[in-house]
Design a protein around this motif. Structure first.
Motif, PDB file in Angstrom:
ATOM      1  N   ASN A 138       1.868 -16.718   0.575  1.00  0.00           N
ATOM      2  CA  ASN A 138       0.862 -15.886   0.122  1.00  0.00           C
ATOM      3  C   ASN A 138      -0.451 -15.525   1.145  1.00  0.00           C
ATOM      4  O   ASN A 138      -1.241 -14.591   0.798  1.00  0.00           O
ATOM      5  N   GLY A 139      -0.285 -15.833   2.449  1.00  0.00           N
ATOM      6  CA  GLY A 139      -1.381 -15.656   3.196  1.00  0.00           C
ATOM      7  C   GLY A 139      -0.484 -14.903   4.590  1.00  0.00           C
ATOM      8  O   GLY A 139       0.726 -14.835   4.654  1.00  0.00           O
ATOM      9  N   GLY A 140      -1.171 -14.613   5.582  1.00  0.00           N
ATOM     10  CA  GLY A 140      -0.770 -14.139   6.789  1.00  0.00           C
ATOM     11  C   GLY A 140      -0.210 -12.597   6.644  1.00  0.00           C
ATOM     12  O   GLY A 140      -0.602 -11.899   5.767  1.00  0.00           O
ATOM     13  N   THR A 141       0.715 -12.168   7.537  1.00  0.00           N
ATOM     14  CA  THR A 141       1.159 -11.010   7.611  1.00  0.00           C
ATOM     15  C   THR A 141       1.827 -10.414   6.330  1.00  0.00           C
ATOM     16  O   THR A 141       1.613  -9.318   5.803  1.00  0.00           O
ATOM     17  N   ALA A 142       2.827 -11.435   5.963  1.00  0.00           N
ATOM     18  CA  ALA A 142       3.556 -11.203   4.637  1.00  0.00           C
ATOM     19  C   ALA A 142       2.718 -10.965   3.571  1.00  0.00           C
ATOM     20  O   ALA A 142       2.793 -10.167   2.856  1.00  0.00           O
ATOM     21  N   GLY A 143       1.678 -11.682   3.353  1.00  0.00           N
ATOM     22  CA  GLY A 143       0.827 -11.674   2.315  1.00  0.00           C
ATOM     23  C   GLY A 143      -0.074 -10.296   2.133  1.00  0.00           C
ATOM     24  O   GLY A 143      -0.223  -9.668   1.194  1.00  0.00           O
ATOM     25  N   ARG A 144      -0.378  -9.907   3.469  1.00  0.00           N
ATOM     26  CA  ARG A 144      -1.095  -8.749   3.619  1.00  0.00           C
ATOM     27  C   ARG A 144      -0.219  -7.685   3.125  1.00  0.00           C
ATOM     28  O   ARG A 144      -0.656  -6.519   2.560  1.00  0.00           O
ATOM     29  N   LEU A 145       1.131  -7.636   3.730  1.00  0.00           N
ATOM     30  CA  LEU A 145       2.070  -6.446   3.361  1.00  0.00           C
ATOM     31  C   LEU A 145       1.961  -6.407   1.824  1.00  0.00           C
ATOM     32  O   LEU A 145       2.081  -5.272   1.327  1.00  0.00           O
ATOM     33  N   ILE A 146       2.321  -7.728   0.930  1.00  0.00           N
ATOM     34  CA  ILE A 146       2.485  -7.461  -0.424  1.00  0.00           C
ATOM     35  C   ILE A 146       1.316  -6.830  -0.877  1.00  0.00           C
ATOM     36  O   ILE A 146       1.256  -6.135  -1.858  1.00  0.00           O
ATOM     37  N   LEU A 148      -0.940  -4.911   0.198  1.00  0.00           N
ATOM     38  CA  LEU A 148      -0.895  -3.297   0.452  1.00  0.00           C
ATOM     39  C   LEU A 148      -0.161  -2.672  -0.552  1.00  0.00           C
ATOM     40  O   LEU A 148      -0.210  -1.499  -1.178  1.00  0.00           O
ATOM     41  N   ARG A 149       1.041  -3.295  -0.688  1.00  0.00           N
ATOM     42  CA  ARG A 149       2.098  -2.627  -1.686  1.00  0.00           C
ATOM     43  C   ARG A 149       1.367  -2.597  -3.087  1.00  0.00           C
ATOM     44  O   ARG A 149       1.565  -1.783  -3.837  1.00  0.00           O
ATOM     45  N   ASP A 150       0.869  -3.816  -3.316  1.00  0.00           N
ATOM     46  CA  ASP A 150       0.196  -3.712  -4.670  1.00  0.00           C
ATOM     47  C   ASP A 150      -0.757  -2.762  -4.729  1.00  0.00           C
ATOM     48  O   ASP A 150      -1.186  -2.016  -6.034  1.00  0.00           O
ATOM     49  N   LEU A 151      -1.893  -2.485  -3.637  1.00  0.00           N
ATOM     50  CA  LEU A 151      -2.871  -1.467  -3.926  1.00  0.00           C
ATOM     51  C   LEU A 151      -2.142  -0.098  -4.089  1.00  0.00           C
ATOM     52  O   LEU A 151      -2.630   0.724  -4.739  1.00  0.00           O
ATOM     53  N   ALA A 152      -1.092   0.339  -3.205  1.00  0.00           N
ATOM     54  CA  ALA A 152      -0.219   1.602  -3.436  1.00  0.00           C
ATOM     55  C   ALA A 152       0.335   1.606  -4.964  1.00  0.00           C
ATOM     56  O   ALA A 152       0.119   2.771  -5.293  1.00  0.00           O
ATOM     57  N   ARG A 153       0.752   0.685  -5.382  1.00  0.00           N
ATOM     58  CA  ARG A 153       1.240   0.667  -6.707  1.00  0.00           C
ATOM     59  C   ARG A 153       0.017   1.039  -7.766  1.00  0.00           C
ATOM     60  O   ARG A 153       0.236   1.752  -8.553  1.00  0.00           O
ATOM     61  N   ALA A 154      -1.182   0.296  -7.467  1.00  0.00           N
ATOM     62  CA  ALA A 154      -2.023   0.757  -8.294  1.00  0.00           C
ATOM     63  C   ALA A 154      -2.693   2.016  -8.313  1.00  0.00           C
ATOM     64  O   ALA A 154      -3.008   2.599  -9.104  1.00  0.00           O
ATOM     65  N   ALA A 155      -2.569   2.556  -7.063  1.00  0.00           N
ATOM     66  CA  ALA A 155      -2.812   4.059  -6.677  1.00  0.00           C
ATOM     67  C   ALA A 155      -2.164   5.170  -7.543  1.00  0.00           C
ATOM     68  O   ALA A 155      -2.403   6.011  -7.981  1.00  0.00           O
ATOM     69  N   VAL A 156      -0.890   4.730  -7.596  1.00  0.00           N
ATOM     70  CA  VAL A 156      -0.001   5.503  -8.383  1.00  0.00           C
ATOM     71  C   VAL A 156       0.041   5.481  -9.720  1.00  0.00           C
ATOM     72  O   VAL A 156       0.145   6.593 -10.622  1.00  0.00           O
TER      73      VAL A 156
END
Length: 157
Positions: A138-146, A148-156
Motif C-alpha cells: 500500500n505504500g511506496g512506488t507501487a502504492g503511488r501508481l495504484i 494515480l490509476r484510481d485518480l484517472a479512473r475517477a476523472a473518467v
C-alpha cells in the motif's frame, strides 16, 4: 505511440478523436496496464534481490535463490511493457487538469524501468551484485501508481 494517443501538439479542432475525454481515457488505459504489471514486476525485483543478496555466498545458494532464463525473459518482457507505456505517455497531449497525473505516471514508469534493469544487472553480474529491492504493497512506488490509476479512473467516471 498507441492507437489511442494523439501526437503532442496535434490540432484538436475537427478531429473526432480529439475529445477532452480521450486524454483521460488514454491515461486510464496506461495506468490500468501499468498496475496490471505491478505484481510481476515486484516479484521479479524480489527474486533479483534474493539472488543478489551479498549475505549469501554463491556456493551456499539454494536452487530457489538462483535466477535463470525464465527471470531474464520476464525482465525483458517487463522492460518492453514499461517502455511502451512510457512512450504512449510521451505522445499524449493532455490538458492542464491531466498533465500532473501524466507527468507523475511517466516518472513512476521510468522508475520501474530503471529498477528492473538495475536489478537484473545486479543479479546476473556477480561482480556487481547488490541488494536491490522495491517493496510494494500500500505504500511506496507501487502504492503511488495504484493511487494515480484510481485518480484517472475517477476523472473518467
Amino acid at each position: 505511440m498507441g492507437w489511442f494517443a494523439r501526437p503532442r501538439g496535434a490540432a484538436s479542432s475537427g478531429d473526432p478523436l480529439a475529445e477532452d475525454g480521450l486524454d483521460a481515457l488514454t491515461l486510464l488505459a496506461v495506468l490500468e496496464e501499468a498496475v496490471a504489471q505491478l505484481d510481476a514486476a515486484e516479484a521479479l525485483l524480489e527474486r533479483c534481490a534474493l539472488a543478489g543478496d551479498p549475505g549469501h555466498s554463491a556456493g551456499g545458494r539454494t536452487p530457489d535463490r538462483r535466477l535463470g532464463v525464465a527471470e531474464a525473459r520476464q525482465g525483458l518482457r517487463l522492460r518492453v511493457a514499461f517502455t511502451q507505456l512510457s512512450r504512449w505517455l510521451e505522445g499524449m497531449d493532455c490538458g492542464p487538469e491531466q498533465e500532473r497525473l501524466r507527468a507523475d505516471t511517466s516518472r513512476l514508469l521510468r522508475f520501474y524501468l530503471l529498477m528492473i534493469s538495475s536489478a537484473l544487472d545486479a543479479a546476473f553480474t556477480p561482480s556487481s551484485r547488490q541488494h536491490i529491492a522495491v517493496r510494494g504493497g500500500n505504500g511506496g512506488t507501487a502504492g503511488r501508481l495504484i493511487e494515480l490509476r484510481d485518480l484517472a479512473r475517477a476523472a473518467v467516471e
